[in-house]
Design a protein around this motif. Structure first.
Motif, PDB file in Angstrom:
ATOM      1  N   THR A  13       0.838  -1.198   0.000  1.00  0.00           N
ATOM      2  CA  THR A  13       0.000   0.000   0.000  1.00  0.00           C
ATOM      3  C   THR A  13       0.877   1.254   0.000  1.00  0.00           C
ATOM      4  O   THR A  13       2.089   1.192   0.220  1.00  0.00           O
ATOM      5  N   ASP A  14       0.250   2.407  -0.225  1.00  0.00           N
ATOM      6  CA  ASP A  14       0.981   3.680  -0.196  1.00  0.00           C
ATOM      7  C   ASP A  14       1.094   4.261   1.211  1.00  0.00           C
ATOM      8  O   ASP A  14       1.718   5.307   1.393  1.00  0.00           O
ATOM      9  N   VAL A  32      -2.899   3.867  -3.336  1.00  0.00           N
ATOM     10  CA  VAL A  32      -3.192   2.447  -3.106  1.00  0.00           C
ATOM     11  C   VAL A  32      -3.451   2.261  -1.614  1.00  0.00           C
ATOM     12  O   VAL A  32      -2.519   2.216  -0.807  1.00  0.00           O
ATOM     13  N   THR A  33      -4.733   2.184  -1.243  1.00  0.00           N
ATOM     14  CA  THR A  33      -5.087   1.925   0.152  1.00  0.00           C
ATOM     15  C   THR A  33      -5.054   0.423   0.414  1.00  0.00           C
ATOM     16  O   THR A  33      -4.594  -0.025   1.464  1.00  0.00           O
ATOM     17  N   SER A  34      -5.564  -0.350  -0.544  1.00  0.00           N
ATOM     18  CA  SER A  34      -5.670  -1.803  -0.401  1.00  0.00           C
ATOM     19  C   SER A  34      -5.231  -2.443  -1.717  1.00  0.00           C
ATOM     20  O   SER A  34      -5.641  -2.001  -2.786  1.00  0.00           O
ATOM     21  N   VAL A  35      -4.421  -3.477  -1.608  1.00  0.00           N
ATOM     22  CA  VAL A  35      -3.831  -4.086  -2.798  1.00  0.00           C
ATOM     23  C   VAL A  35      -4.761  -5.148  -3.369  1.00  0.00           C
ATOM     24  O   VAL A  35      -5.249  -6.019  -2.644  1.00  0.00           O
TER      25      VAL A  35
END
Lengths: 272, 270
Positions: free
Chosen positions: A129-130, B165-168
């Motif tokens: 994730t970021d 990108v919070t969740s992959v």
């Protein structure tokens, strides 16, 4: 041994400008009355920590109490956005708000590390994730036994944690039940703690699923019936979902919000 | 919420919720977020999956609410649960080791590999829209056996690149979840108001595999911010049955009546 004190005195003594303050509660048992007292006493430059900052943090942020927010999910559950939070982040009103954000698993483990007297906790989390790009408090760590790369999160140790509970006895032993969230960990992670309760009773009758915080692990207890409203205290009240829905319109506009704050917080006076 | 589809007596949101509910197998454990996922999971439990185990991040394991909760912490969840555990426990003991079969997530943005954004629209430091953030989603997406995403399909949401990108999902494509060490299977289905997308078995790119009745492939492609791949043959979902609609509407009606019995308390009037 926890002191039994009026809410206003407890906040005056335990919550200072610039402190790291956690008002915890996972939808249930949110210490709204204590948050309102912090607003009335015009605390400033607080770092507010909480997994799920919801309406009480929206009020604290809009009232200008916060400099920084450490959190994992900031919204009005089931309703939508927190407009005062968004206004602070997007337009720096009433002042800029620094953010440090995590996942729920990360925040929960940060409190566990704090409560455990450890500098960090380990989890499988955040990978890919970021989120780690934006805080130094999330780092990869290699397992010394298997070599596997896991994630470390720094302990969270608030200067003061505030929670609400169903009841306490005269020695300050605190009893809570229902959805108990991360309250135990947040209290034990903190340097000081304040628990508001629905009632103080002569003897704590056991309840299934209860958490008991011994009086010698709590700094102060204040009796504040209804102190979680519009959140709730299982066995005493139900969640006031109409309030959460209505908050959306109140908080959307700065002037409407300020008028609400003036009427329902500043001029309301301490509940206890 | 849109009105009924022309020639039908159900809305696109109702079709989406019914399609999601049908994907939940009886006897599995499902990590449920509030909103559409909670509605779909409860619909499944009342129709074909009476032994579906609903897990809410508030620590309620096996909740069996008789009305839809507004939040993940409404009292009805704790009152009806098999067990209520602490929040550290629900993440560390139940989600992290892979005990939950299905994770049910929504998103503000989604890309062709099923990566999800619920953090910001625009630049992180100066966002156009500040969203609520991660909540439980990153670890739900990482650790559940599989993930089902429910999201309305339009070009603002279905973007070439997510802003954060919070969740992959599948990261940058085939093999990326394995490289990252993610142990769950990733997104198996994306259910929208137009149809259903599934990852290509080789490339992991989301591919349109099913349409809802009355929707065309051109509509679905036009509502997608990348060049959406379409499976051949492309099938059509069955419309909601009268029973599914009746149960869904009865559930929805309960969500609006939850505060009638609340104690008198000052409201947020000005």
């Amino acid at each position: 041994m926890a002191k039994l004190v009026p809410l206003a005195d407890a906040v005056a003594e335990l919550v200072h400008d610039g402190d790291v303050v956690a008002l915890e509660g996972f939808t249930h048992l949110i210490p709204f009355a204590a948050g309102h007292e912090i607003i009335r006493q015009r605390r400033r430059e607080l770092t507010l920590a909480r997994m799920t900052p919801d309406v009480i943090y929206d009020q604290l942020i809009g009232a200008g109490c916060a400099r920084r927010l450490v959190f994992s999910w900031g919204g009005n559950p089931g309703v939508g956005s927190l407009h005062r939070f968004r206004d602070a982040v997007q337009h720096a009103w009433p002042g800029p708000l620094e953010l440090e954000e995590h996942s729920h698993a990360g925040m929960a483990n940060r409190y566990v590390a704090g409560a455990s007297g450890l500098p960090f906790a380990v989890l499988r989390g955040y990978t890919g994730t970021d989120l780690p790009r934006h805080t130094a408090n999330i780092r990869p760590v290699d397992c010394p036994f298997t070599g596997e790369t896991l994630t470390a999160v720094a302990a969270l140790r608030p200067d003061v944690t505030v929670v609400h509970a169903q009841r306490a006895d005269r020695a300050g032993n605190v009893q809570l039940w229902g959805i108990t969230g991360v309250q135990k960990e947040a209290v034990l992670a903190a340097h000081r703690s304040l628990v508001t309760v629905e009632e103080i009773v002569a003897e704590l009758t056991p309840v299934p699923g209860q958490v008991v915080l011994p009086g010698w692990a709590v700094t102060a207890v204040a009796e504040v019936p209804g102190g979680a409203h519009p959140s709730y205290a299982q066995g005493y009240s139900v969640r006031d979902n109409d309030f959460y829905r209505a908050w959306d319109a109140v908080s959307r506009d700065r002037d409407t919000f300020r008028a609400w704050l003036d009427r329902h917080v500043h001029r309301a006076g301490a509940a206890a | 919420m849109s009105g009924p589809r022309p020639g039908t007596d159900w809305t696109a949101d109702e079709m989406m919720t019914v399609a999601a509910a049908r994907q939940l197998r009886d006897g599995t454990a499902c990590f449920v977020g509030i909103g559409l996922p909670s509605t779909a999971a409860n619909l499944a439990r009342v129709t074909h999956a009476p032994n579906l185990v609903l897990v809410y991040e508030s620590g309620c394991l096996g909740a069996k609410p008789d009305r839809l909760p507004l939040s993940i912490g409404d009292g009805v969840l704790a009152d009806t649960a098999d067990a209520v555990v602490s929040v550290p426990e629900v993440f560390n003991y139940w989600l992290q080791p892979g005990r939950i079969d299905v994770g049910f997530l929504g998103a503000a943005q989604l890309d062709r590999y099923g990566n999800l954004n619920t953090t910001v629209v625009g630049d992180y430091a100066t966002p156009a829209v500040r969203l609520p953030g991660a909540g439980g989603a990153p670890e739900i997406a990482a650790s559940c056996g599989e993930v089902v995403v429910i999201v309305r399909q339009n070009r603002r949401t279905f973007t070439e690149r997510v802003d954060f990108v919070t969740s992959v999902g599948y990261g940058t494509g085939a093999g990326d979840r394995e490289r990252l060490g993610l142990r769950g299977g990733g997104p198996r289905l994306v259910i929208t108001d137009l149809g259903v997308l599934e990852p290509d078995p080789v490339s992991c790119e989301l591919t349109l595999t099913r349409l809802h009745p009355g929707v065309t492939r051109e509509q679905a492609r036009a509502a997608t911010g990348w060049d959406l791949a379409v499976a051949e043959p492309l099938t059509t979902n069955d419309p909601p049955t009268a029973h599914e609609l009746a149960v869904l509407r009865a559930l929805e009606a309960t969500r609006h009546g939850t505060s009638a019995d609340r104690p008198q308390a000052p409201g947020p009037t000005v």
